[in-house]
Scaffold this active site. Structure first.
Site, PDB file in Angstrom:
ATOM      1  N   LYS A  64       0.813  -1.218   0.000  1.00 37.66           N
ATOM      2  CA  LYS A  64       0.000   0.000   0.000  1.00 37.66           C
ATOM      3  C   LYS A  64       0.845   1.265   0.000  1.00 37.66           C
ATOM      4  CE  LYS A  64      -4.166  -2.168   1.609  1.00 37.66           C
ATOM      5  NZ  LYS A  64      -3.715  -3.575   1.729  1.00 37.66           N
TER       6      LYS A  64
HETATM    7  C1  LIG Z   1      -4.338  -4.652   1.255  1.00 34.97           C
HETATM    8  C2  LIG Z   1      -3.544  -5.866   1.116  1.00 34.97           C
HETATM    9  C3  LIG Z   1      -3.923  -6.870   0.211  1.00 34.97           C
HETATM   10  C4  LIG Z   1      -5.183  -6.777  -0.616  1.00 34.97           C
HETATM   11  O1  LIG Z   1      -5.144  -5.749  -1.601  1.00 34.97           O
HETATM   12  P1  LIG Z   1      -6.511  -5.205  -2.201  1.00 34.97           P
HETATM   13  O2  LIG Z   1      -6.117  -4.076  -3.085  1.00 34.97           O
HETATM   14  O3  LIG Z   1      -7.330  -4.750  -1.032  1.00 34.97           O
HETATM   15  O4  LIG Z   1      -7.160  -6.318  -2.923  1.00 34.97           O
HETATM   16  C5  LIG Z   1      -3.108  -7.981   0.101  1.00 34.97           C
HETATM   17  N1  LIG Z   1      -1.987  -8.111   0.845  1.00 34.97           N
HETATM   18  C6  LIG Z   1      -1.598  -7.165   1.715  1.00 34.97           C
HETATM   19  C7  LIG Z   1      -0.376  -7.390   2.525  1.00 34.97           C
HETATM   20  C8  LIG Z   1      -2.356  -6.007   1.876  1.00 34.97           C
HETATM   21  O5  LIG Z   1      -1.953  -5.078   2.747  1.00 34.97           O
END
Ligand SMILES: *Cc1c(COP(=O)(O)O)cnc(C)c1O
Length: 495
Positions: A108
């Protein structure tokens, strides 16, 4: 590029306006008003740096922003511990796109390093005076990444809501010890879906009154913001370019991408990359035991009426995946009445079913598999034993899915697994996978894993347990709007 809502054609906004507003007035999500992205030259991206690619993608989707090269530089300079930002590694017969080199060790960071810069630039460039208050629900990783991104950004403040007991100890500690005078984290008694619904409710309850009475604009850092989605498109191109430059593929060869999925933001960015012409084969969706999306892709029925599990991949513990709405818009041919109908049915019955025609379009681009906790742990072990490469629980779900896809289809197409977090963010599960002894203190597990595997602890996860805890509020779901009002009134955390 102009933006419209997935649910009606009432609004028509520029990129800057859509980034600032976050979510459409009718509750829908902003999507490009153009269905066709042809005319984008993916080939000309291949010799660029990651930053150069980001500039091209931002210029395409957010074309009314001025000074995009500066925006990209401010977003990424000095924030990632790898010069490539999102490096690609070969692991066994798969490729791993490491998305965890940013300030909070999860993918993120890639988008949340850019979003605050985009927001504050949009505000400045549009001559807006009002303060922006970011409200964000998090399943664990968005929270700290957003706090880190918005830390001390002028004219902004951020409140992060996370499910009490629903995030890992490392994730919680990252949020409760976060620095910055304009940030705050609060635990909510409920699961992630309750928390996300609670935030949406605050938007509909308070947006007008806060603007009128306090000159504060509410916005979101969740992946519903188009400014979150756009930066994520970049690394699909980056992975392809890395495969080209290392001679693993020839220009035009199809490449599959396997994506550990929760809110459907990351994988949707891959779908947009494909629409931009990048030779993407299948997008393989990896789900954990909360496998509502796996079922949807297999059957065309979205049904959230099922038990909610707290798993060892908490960032994917989601039953209502917000960004799926953008895909529904696309595969329905831009039929906003249809999308609105699905979302209403989801609200009232918790279930909807798409047509056979839409399902065929969906399956044309996507395949889906799931893995439970045990399978995820077993996969961590197998990948470590066979390749000496350490992965986290979310990435393990994706490894498992990539393997099952190959087994089921016999395809040996190059497959890029998106690695969304450092193994050190979920140390206790990794410890269990590696058969190391249990420890009472979750933070003593971190050096134990380092000593066992000889891997490096990300700088930002070191000494986490020695930082002072700044936030310890726990509230009920019903208290969320009042909490926000009080925080705005007090003005103490945000000037
Ligand atoms: C948020 C997250 C996901 C999922 O991503 P999305 O965009 O919500 O589908 C997968 N792995 C990790 C470590 C995350 O922080």
């Amino acid at each position: 590029m102009r933006y419209r809502s997935t649910r009606s054609s009432l609004e028509n906004l520029s990129g800057r306006e859509a980034v600032l507003q976050g979510i459409a007035g009718d509750g829908g999500l902003f999507v490009p008003d153009r269905m066709d992205f042809s005319g984008f030259s993916w080939e000309s991206m291949m010799n660029l740096s990651t930053e150069g690619m980001a500039e091209r993608i931002f210029e395409y989707f957010l074309d009314d922003f001025l000074e995009i090269p500066e925006i990209v530089a401010r977003s990424y300079k000095g924030r990632f511990d790898d010069p490539e930002i999102t490096p690609l590694k070969k692991v066994g017969d798969l490729y791993v796109l490491e998305l965890f080199h940013g300030p909070t060790a999860a993918f993120k960071d890639v988008a949340l390093s850019a979003l605050p810069v985009l927001m504050s630039e949009a505000r400045k460039q549009l001559g807006k005076e009002e303060r922006i208050l970011i409200l964000t629900a998090t399943s664990g990783d968005t929270g700290k990444a957003a706090m880190e991104g918005f830390k001390d950004v002028p004219g902004t403040g951020i409140i992060v809501f996370y499910p009490y007991g629903g995030v890992s100890p490392v994730q919680e500690m990252q949020m409760t010890t976060a620095e910055g005078r304009n940030v705050r984290a609060v635990a909510v008694r409920g699961n992630f879906d309750d928390t996300q619904t609670g935030v949406k409710k605050i938007f509909s309850l308070l947006t007008e009154s806060l603007k009128r009475e306090t000159g504060t604009t509410l916005s979101s850092a969740n992946s519903i913001n188009i400014g979150r989605l756009v930066p994520q498109i970049v690394y699909y191109f980056k992975a392809y370019a890395s495969l080209l430059s290392s001679g693993e593929i020839h220009p035009g060869d199809l490449v599959d991408y396997t994506v550990p999925t929760g809110n459907f933001g990351d994988i949707l960015a891959g779908y947009y990359a494909k629409k931009l012409g990048l030779p993407v084969g299948k997008l393989i969706l990896a789900a954990n035991r909360n496998n509502v999306l796996r079922d949807f892709i297999d059957t065309g029925v979205y049904d959230k009426n099922r038990p909610f599990y707290r798993t060892n991949s908490p960032s994917m513990d989601i039953l209502v995946s917000s960004n799926l709405e953008r895909l529904l818009y696309d595969i329905s041919g831009g039929d906003c009445d249809k999308v609105k109908g699905f979302m209403e049915k989801l609200g009232t019955e918790g279930r909807y079913e798409i047509s056979g025609e839409m399902l065929a379009r969906l399956q044309d681009s996507f395949a889906a598999f799931d893995a439970d906790e045990e399978k995820s742990l077993r996969t961590i072990r197998e990948v470590y034993d066979s390749c000496g490469y350490l992965i986290d629980t979310h990435t393990a779900v994706a490894f498992s899915a990539a393997g099952e896809y190959r087994e089921k289809t016999g395809s040996m197409r190059p497959n890029v697994v998106l690695s969304t977090a450092s193994a050190y963010k979920f140390p206790d599960a990794v410890r269990e996978a590696l058969d190391l002894p249990k420890m009472d203190d979750p933070f003593s597990v971190i050096p134990m894993i380092r000593d066992e595997t000889g891997t490096k602890i990300p700088e930002n996860l070191k000494d986490l347990d020695r930082k002072p805890v700044r936030f310890s509020d726990v509230i009920e779901i019903e208290e969320m709007p009042g909490y926000v009002e009080k925080a705005v009134e007090s003005g103490e955390f945000y000037r």
